[in-house]
Enzyme design. Structure first.
Site, short mmCIF file in Angstrom:
data_model
loop_
_atom_site.label_atom_id
_atom_site.label_comp_id
_atom_site.label_asym_id
_atom_site.label_seq_id
_atom_site.Cartn_x
_atom_site.Cartn_y
_atom_site.Cartn_z
N LYS A 50 0.86 -1.19 0.00
CA LYS A 50 0.00 0.00 0.00
C LYS A 50 0.89 1.23 0.00
CE LYS A 50 -3.90 2.15 0.27
NZ LYS A 50 -3.48 2.85 -0.99
N GLN A 57 7.27 3.83 3.88
CA GLN A 57 5.87 3.39 3.93
C GLN A 57 5.70 2.11 4.75
OE1 GLN A 57 3.88 5.49 1.47
NE2 GLN A 57 2.26 4.98 2.92
N LYS A 102 5.40 1.72 -3.06
CA LYS A 102 5.32 3.07 -3.63
C LYS A 102 5.58 2.97 -5.12
CE LYS A 102 4.78 7.39 -2.29
NZ LYS A 102 4.06 7.94 -1.12
N ASP A 154 -0.14 10.79 -4.47
CA ASP A 154 1.04 11.39 -3.83
C ASP A 154 1.29 12.67 -4.64
OD1 ASP A 154 3.31 10.68 -1.74
OD2 ASP A 154 4.36 11.52 -3.44
N SER A 196 -6.86 5.68 3.72
CA SER A 196 -6.90 4.81 2.54
C SER A 196 -7.29 3.39 2.96
CB SER A 196 -5.54 4.77 1.86
OG SER A 196 -5.36 5.89 1.03
P1 NDP Z 1 0.70 17.78 -4.13
O1 NDP Z 1 1.17 17.42 -5.48
O2 NDP Z 1 -0.75 17.94 -3.89
O3 NDP Z 1 1.43 19.10 -3.61
C1 NDP Z 1 2.81 19.17 -3.51
C2 NDP Z 1 3.19 20.56 -3.11
O4 NDP Z 1 4.57 20.61 -2.81
C3 NDP Z 1 2.95 21.57 -4.21
O5 NDP Z 1 2.68 22.81 -3.64
C4 NDP Z 1 4.28 21.57 -4.94
O6 NDP Z 1 4.53 22.77 -5.66
C5 NDP Z 1 5.25 21.42 -3.79
N1 NDP Z 1 6.42 20.69 -4.28
C6 NDP Z 1 6.46 19.46 -4.81
N2 NDP Z 1 7.70 19.12 -5.19
C7 NDP Z 1 8.45 20.18 -4.91
C8 NDP Z 1 9.82 20.43 -5.05
N3 NDP Z 1 10.66 19.53 -5.59
N4 NDP Z 1 10.27 21.63 -4.62
C9 NDP Z 1 9.41 22.53 -4.07
N5 NDP Z 1 8.09 22.34 -3.91
C10 NDP Z 1 7.63 21.18 -4.31
O7 NDP Z 1 1.31 16.64 -3.17
P2 NDP Z 1 0.86 16.25 -1.70
O8 NDP Z 1 0.40 17.44 -0.95
O9 NDP Z 1 -0.02 15.07 -1.80
O10 NDP Z 1 2.24 15.73 -1.09
C11 NDP Z 1 3.13 16.58 -0.36
C12 NDP Z 1 4.06 15.72 0.48
O11 NDP Z 1 3.29 14.92 1.40
C13 NDP Z 1 4.92 14.70 -0.28
O12 NDP Z 1 6.14 14.54 0.40
C14 NDP Z 1 4.11 13.42 -0.18
O13 NDP Z 1 4.91 12.28 -0.36
C15 NDP Z 1 3.59 13.54 1.24
N6 NDP Z 1 2.41 12.77 1.61
C16 NDP Z 1 1.25 12.85 0.89
C17 NDP Z 1 0.14 12.14 1.29
C18 NDP Z 1 -1.17 12.25 0.59
O14 NDP Z 1 -2.12 11.63 1.05
N7 NDP Z 1 -1.29 13.01 -0.46
C19 NDP Z 1 0.19 11.25 2.45
C20 NDP Z 1 1.42 11.29 3.18
C21 NDP Z 1 2.49 12.02 2.74
P3 NDP Z 1 4.31 22.78 -7.24
O15 NDP Z 1 2.84 22.69 -7.45
O16 NDP Z 1 4.91 24.05 -7.70
O17 NDP Z 1 5.05 21.58 -7.76
O1 2IT Z 2 2.99 8.88 1.52
C1 2IT Z 2 1.85 8.44 1.71
O2 2IT Z 2 1.56 7.86 2.77
C2 2IT Z 2 0.84 8.61 0.66
N1 2IT Z 2 1.13 9.23 -0.35
C3 2IT Z 2 -0.53 8.03 0.84
C4 2IT Z 2 -0.53 6.57 0.48
C5 2IT Z 2 -1.88 5.91 0.44
O3 2IT Z 2 -1.88 4.73 0.05
O4 2IT Z 2 -2.91 6.51 0.76
#
Ligand code: NDP
Ligand code: 2IT
Length: 460
Positions: free
Chosen positions: A103, A124, A139, A179, A392
């Site tokens: 997952k 993860q 992943k 992600d 999830s």
């Molecule tokens: P999104 O794509 O929704 O948003 C990512 C944000 O971070 C955007 O604002 C993006 O800016 C910025 N960003 C991404 N890459 C870079 C970079 N290399 N340098 C600077 N800014 C960056 O992703 P999420 O919000 O889903 O994910 C954010 C973080 O949280 C990640 O590390 C992800 O692995 C983690 N995460 C996500 C989960 C989920 O459920 N979605 C669960 C647990 C962890 P821009 O739009 O300009 O690229």
């Molecule tokens: O980093 C994370 O835990 C996620 N992007 C969410 C993974 C999931 O299966 O909901």
């Protein structure tokens, strides 16, 4: 003579933990993020491993846990709007299935490579274990950039990606999700293609739309969960969140709902950022406006600043980021290694007393150490952002029983899970003599369950 040679060998012998770390570096060259994630976990586990070193070594438990069960690398060809064929690199790393089906999310970003997917898959394993739910670690992703692409191009990409991936996933084997770069639109296109290819209407992806098997509160879950855990961490350390100034990085799924919940809990988030710039809003971030700019228009943060007199926009540059803003609590919610030692020094100098990671590994090892040494409460991502994957898993449960729970039901389960995670890592840190070290607590608590399951299942 023989004795002294043996004795010398004994003195020179590296500990099992160091040996396995060296092996990981040698066997996985040019994967610095993967090395970093393994280093942090193995350092935390030293005390647990050393207490039982002979057994773990004989079972090659650490060699097995740092080696993915399966790594899939595949070509993703698709046609752009000009009729040009594009080719991307697709990945799915099925890291560990000891406690449940693989997952973990799918990252769509130009920076994606095998090392990044392996670091995320490795994290993860422990995160999923901490949720207390039956999910293994995996992943995936692709070096495709959804930014600036038309909906048709995104669909063409998603269909091609799933045409290969569908052979290896399933509701009881491997369940991907979102992600960075993978949101509701991408999950929808991928789900449609999976269904078309297999004929199965099953919970093979999470983060689905509400009209086709998604769970209420999954969109909000990572950000909300981050705040539920932060609130509990503060409470257990005699502090409270209400009235505090919060610096948040990112402007995506995690950041938006972290900002929203922080406001609901009475705090004042004053920053957000994307890959080109950042906002300081002295009145507190306007979530409705941020959602409009990012979720609806998919635009840059300059549009937020243009619509909001209290907001200042800054370009991202060395030394210019959200961590320069004076805050009580910092929540990095964008990407890996976005908070380094210099940032940590600035935060401490400005009086920040708590950091909780919404993103995966956003804080460098040196920065983490500096924050901990300076008495900052620090919760690592594998615990603090586990609310997303936990919800999830709740979506998987609802799909299995073909029912949908209410928002309140899911949200209250999420709250319970986050509070429980905090206490598990707090207890583990105390039990192993590292009170207050939540990094060690999270790694140890996450590891012990997986190690027990792997041991029980034999050499597989
Ligand atoms: P999104 O794509 O929704 O948003 C990512 C944000 O971070 C955007 O604002 C993006 O800016 C910025 N960003 C991404 N890459 C870079 C970079 N290399 N340098 C600077 N800014 C960056 O992703 P999420 O919000 O889903 O994910 C954010 C973080 O949280 C990640 O590390 C992800 O692995 C983690 N995460 C996500 C989960 C989920 O459920 N979605 C669960 C647990 C962890 P821009 O739009 O300009 O690229
Ligand atoms: O980093 C994370 O835990 C996620 N992007 C969410 C993974 C999931 O299966 O909901």
């Amino acid at each position: 003579m023989l004795f002294s040679i043996e004795k010398k060998e004994e003195d020179d012998a590296m500990s099992y933990v160091d040996e396995v770390y060296e092996l990981v570096v040698a066997k996985n060259p040019a994967q610095p993020e993967f090395h970093q994630a393994v280093k942090e976990v193995l350092e935390s586990l030293r005390v647990v491993i050393e207490a039982n070193e002979e057994k773990y070594r004989r079972d090659a438990l650490l060699e097995r846990i740092v080696t993915p069960e399966r790594q899939l690398l595949f070509r993703v060809p698709w046609v752009d709007d000009k009729g040009q064929v594009q080719v991307n690199n697709g990945f799915r790393v099925q890291f560990n299935s000891a406690i449940g089906p693989y997952k973990g999310g799918l990252r769509l970003h130009p920076s994606v490579n095998l090392g990044i997917i392996k670091f995320l898959g490795f994290e993860q394993i422990f995160k999923n274990s901490l949720t207390g739910l039956p999910i293994g670690g995996g992943k995936g992703g692709c070096d495709f950039d959804p930014k600036g692409k038309s909906d048709r191009e995104v669909m063409a990409f998603c269909q091609s990606f799933m045409t290969e991936l569908h052979k290896y996933i399933g509701a009881d084997t491997d369940v991907p999700a979102g992600d960075i770069g993978t949101g509701a639109r991408e999950i929808g296109f991928m789900y449609g293609q999976y269904k078309r290819l297999t004929g199965l209407y099953e919970g093979v992806l999470t983060g689905k739309g509400l009209s086709y098997g998604g769970s209420l509160a999954r969109t909000e879950a990572t950000g909300y969960g981050l705040l539920y855990l932060t609130e509990e961490m503060l409470k257990c350390n005699g502090k409270e969140i209400a009235g505090k100034t919060v610096a948040v990085s990112g402007a995506g799924n995690v950041a938006i709902y972290a900002i929203q919940k922080a406001q609901q809990l009475g705090a004042k988030p004053v920053t957000c950022s994307d890959s080109t710039g950042w906002i300081y809003d002295s009145e507190g971030i306007d979530v409705a406006l941020l959602k409009e700019v990012k979720e609806v228009k998919r635009a840059r943060l300059t549009e937020y600043a243009a619509a909001r007199p209290s907001a200042q926009y800054h370009e991202c540059a060395p030394g210019s980021n959200v961590w320069t803003v004076k805050c009580d609590i910092a929540l990095p919610c964008a990407t890996q290694n976005e908070l380094d030692l210099e940032d940590a020094k600035t935060l401490v100098a400005n009086g920040c007393f708590a950091v909780a990671e919404g993103a995966n590994m956003p804080t460098t090892l040196e920065a983490t150490e500096y924050l901990q040494k300076n008495g900052v409460l620090f919760c690592p991502g594998k615990a603090a952002n586990a609310g997303g994957v936990a919800t999830s898993a709740l979506e998987m449960s609802q799909n299995s029983e073909r029912l949908s729970w209410t928002f309140e039901e899911v949200d209250s389960k999420l709250q319970g899970i986050m509070v429980n995670i905090f206490h598990n890592l707090d207890d583990a840190a105390k039990k192993y003599g590292m009170e207050g070290n939540y990094v060690a607590g999270a790694n140890i608590a996450g590891f012990l369950k997986v190690a027990e399951a792997m041991t029980a299942q034999g050499v597989v």
